[in-house]
Write an enzyme that holds these catalytic residues in place. Structure first.
Site, PDB file in Angstrom:
ATOM      1  N   ARG A 220       0.854  -1.183   0.000  1.00 35.36           N
ATOM      2  CA  ARG A 220       0.000   0.000   0.000  1.00 35.36           C
ATOM      3  C   ARG A 220       0.893   1.237   0.000  1.00 35.36           C
ATOM      4  O   ARG A 220       1.921   1.279   0.697  1.00 35.36           O
ATOM      5  CB  ARG A 220      -0.903   0.026   1.238  1.00 35.36           C
ATOM      6  CG  ARG A 220      -2.101  -0.885   1.169  1.00 35.36           C
ATOM      7  CD  ARG A 220      -3.111  -0.441   0.092  1.00 35.36           C
ATOM      8  NE  ARG A 220      -4.288  -1.290   0.051  1.00 35.36           N
ATOM      9  CZ  ARG A 220      -4.446  -2.331  -0.759  1.00 35.36           C
ATOM     10  NH1 ARG A 220      -3.494  -2.693  -1.614  1.00 35.36           N
ATOM     11  NH2 ARG A 220      -5.576  -3.024  -0.738  1.00 35.36           N
TER      12      ARG A 220
ATOM     13  N   HIS B 151      -1.085   0.213  -9.934  1.00 34.57           N
ATOM     14  CA  HIS B 151      -1.735  -0.755  -9.028  1.00 34.57           C
ATOM     15  C   HIS B 151      -2.197  -2.006  -9.805  1.00 34.57           C
ATOM     16  O   HIS B 151      -3.389  -2.319  -9.845  1.00 34.57           O
ATOM     17  CB  HIS B 151      -2.911  -0.100  -8.282  1.00 34.57           C
ATOM     18  CG  HIS B 151      -3.230  -0.786  -6.978  1.00 34.57           C
ATOM     19  ND1 HIS B 151      -3.756  -0.121  -5.885  1.00 34.57           N
ATOM     20  CD2 HIS B 151      -3.113  -2.078  -6.580  1.00 34.57           C
ATOM     21  CE1 HIS B 151      -3.939  -0.981  -4.904  1.00 34.57           C
ATOM     22  NE2 HIS B 151      -3.567  -2.173  -5.306  1.00 34.57           N
TER      23      HIS B 151
ATOM     24  N   GLU C 295      -3.334   7.565  -3.976  1.00 32.18           N
ATOM     25  CA  GLU C 295      -3.750   6.966  -5.234  1.00 32.18           C
ATOM     26  C   GLU C 295      -5.101   7.506  -5.691  1.00 32.18           C
ATOM     27  O   GLU C 295      -5.994   7.637  -4.834  1.00 32.18           O
ATOM     28  CB  GLU C 295      -3.869   5.444  -4.998  1.00 32.18           C
ATOM     29  CG  GLU C 295      -3.355   4.635  -6.136  1.00 32.18           C
ATOM     30  CD  GLU C 295      -3.211   3.176  -5.743  1.00 32.18           C
ATOM     31  OE1 GLU C 295      -2.281   2.851  -4.978  1.00 32.18           O
ATOM     32  OE2 GLU C 295      -4.040   2.382  -6.201  1.00 32.18           O
TER      33      GLU C 295
HETATM   34  C1  DGY Z   1      -5.687  -5.957  -2.886  1.00 28.42           C
HETATM   35  O1  DGY Z   1      -6.356  -6.951  -3.160  1.00 28.42           O
HETATM   36  O2  DGY Z   1      -5.599  -5.522  -1.756  1.00 28.42           O
HETATM   37  C2  DGY Z   1      -4.951  -5.320  -4.026  1.00 28.42           C
HETATM   38  O3  DGY Z   1      -4.349  -4.144  -3.720  1.00 28.42           O
HETATM   39  C3  DGY Z   1      -5.794  -5.234  -5.278  1.00 28.42           C
HETATM   40  O4  DGY Z   1      -5.771  -6.516  -5.778  1.00 28.42           O
END
Ligand code: DGY
Length: 331
Positions: free
Chosen positions: A239, A286, A268
């Site tokens: 993240r 992402h 983001e």
């Molecule tokens: C998640 O699943 O947390 C990702 O960031 C998106 O697939």
């Protein structure tokens, strides 16, 4: 005729999730490309006991207060930092996610970034497109060697371990830092547990695999970046806010670290000022779980979770099982 339970879905997710939901519920799908605003979610979900959201959709306490009929939120993704899970639990709302199915795809993308930054793939690609390749020379775009280098994994969950498994093929040494010990899993991928300070000081590639929580927000800040080797690369497929992005831009610009490969961003879809101008970063939008098969599996799992949650069963991937204690949810 029995009225069908209404559910709200914030995006037309890939098959097979929507047909599954439609066979059980009256489904309303938000059709905007951008994330729905809180008002748009309330307009669609006000009377709904179930909602399926993407990881980009913010479900905070204020929004939950406006959705009194809600009993279950199915997140299309494994990370649930977009949802105020504590508040959902307090309100008796089940929260589900999609673990496991995206582990291998995300580990693959981590390696795509690692290889791209190590071997300067982005710079080479830009050179070709600009018509700037004038012929082979021994000193052009020399990158970092993987063989014999050290991969440092921050976090040691499913994705980190899948990344570690791939490291053997590149003959890299693996170290990791995690809150708890995982001796068997560590032995299986020949990874050595170390402190975060040690990891930052030793690793040639630091790859982040922790969920975003108050404890991991800005875990990689200016001080942590200063601890890294000047030749080291930072990879983030976890993240964005795990890294202080402004501090990262400064560190990359000042040569405090060698480079970075990023799939996720602190604000983001925006990026920190200056990031896109740097040559020593590889930037992806992402894409961690973005394969046809993985996105279908996530769809199946998210929809299945919601069907179970709203039909009185315990969903397989329930993030807040404590919500069931005392029968608060699912009624
Ligand atoms: C998640 O699943 O947390 C990702 O960031 C998106 O697939």
């Amino acid at each position: 005729m029995k009225t069908r339970t209404p559910v709200f879905v914030t995006y037309p997710i890939p098959d097979p999730g929507l047909p599954t939901l439609r066979s059980a519920f009256k489904v309303t799908v938000f059709r905007g490309r951008a994330a729905p605003t809180a008002d748009e979610i309330v307009a669609g979900a006000e009377a709904c006991p179930g909602m399926l959201v993407l990881v980009r959709d913010r479900v905070d306490a204020a929004l939950l207060a406006r959705l009194p009929a809600l009993r279950a939120i199915a997140n299309y993704g494994v990370g649930v930092d977009n949802i105020d899970v504590a508040e959902a639990t307090r309100r008796g709302v089940m929260v589900t996610n999609t673990p496991d199915v995206l582990t291998e795809a995300t580990a693959d993308l981590t390696w795509a970034l690692l290889l791209a930054v190590a071997r300067r793939v982005g710079e080479g690609e830009r050179m070709m497109r600009a018509g700037a390749f004038t012929g082979w020379t021994p000193d052009m775009l020399r990158g970092a060697d993987l063989q014999g280098s050290t991969l440092g994994l921050v976090g040691f969950g499913r994705i980190a371990r899948a990344v570690a498994r791939r490291a053997a093929g590149f003959r890299m040494r693996v170290i990791h830092h995690a809150r708890s010990e995982h001796p068997e899993a560590a032995a299986a991928v020949e990874s050595r547990p170390v402190s975060l300070d040690q990891l930052l000081g030793e690793a040639d590639f630091v790859s982040l695999h922790v969920p975003l929580t108050p404890a991991t927000t800005h875990l990689i800040d200016a001080a942590a970046l200063r601890q890294m080797k000047p030749t080291a690369h930072l990879i983030n497929t976890a993240r964005g806010a795990v890294v202080d992005e402004a501090a990262l831009v400064a560190a990359l610009r000042d040569g405090l670290i060698g480079g970075a490969g990023l799939d996720v961003y602190e604000r983001e879809p925006a990026m920190a000022d200056g990031l896109a101008e740097l040559e020593n970063v590889v930037l992806l939008p992402h894409l961690g779980s973005a394969t046809v098969g993985t996105r279908a599996a996530m769809s199946r799992m998210a929809a299945g979770n919601l069907v179970m949650a709203l039909s009185g069963q315990r969903p397989t991937h329930l993030v807040n099982p404590e919500v069931l204690v005392g029968g608060a949810a699912g009624g």
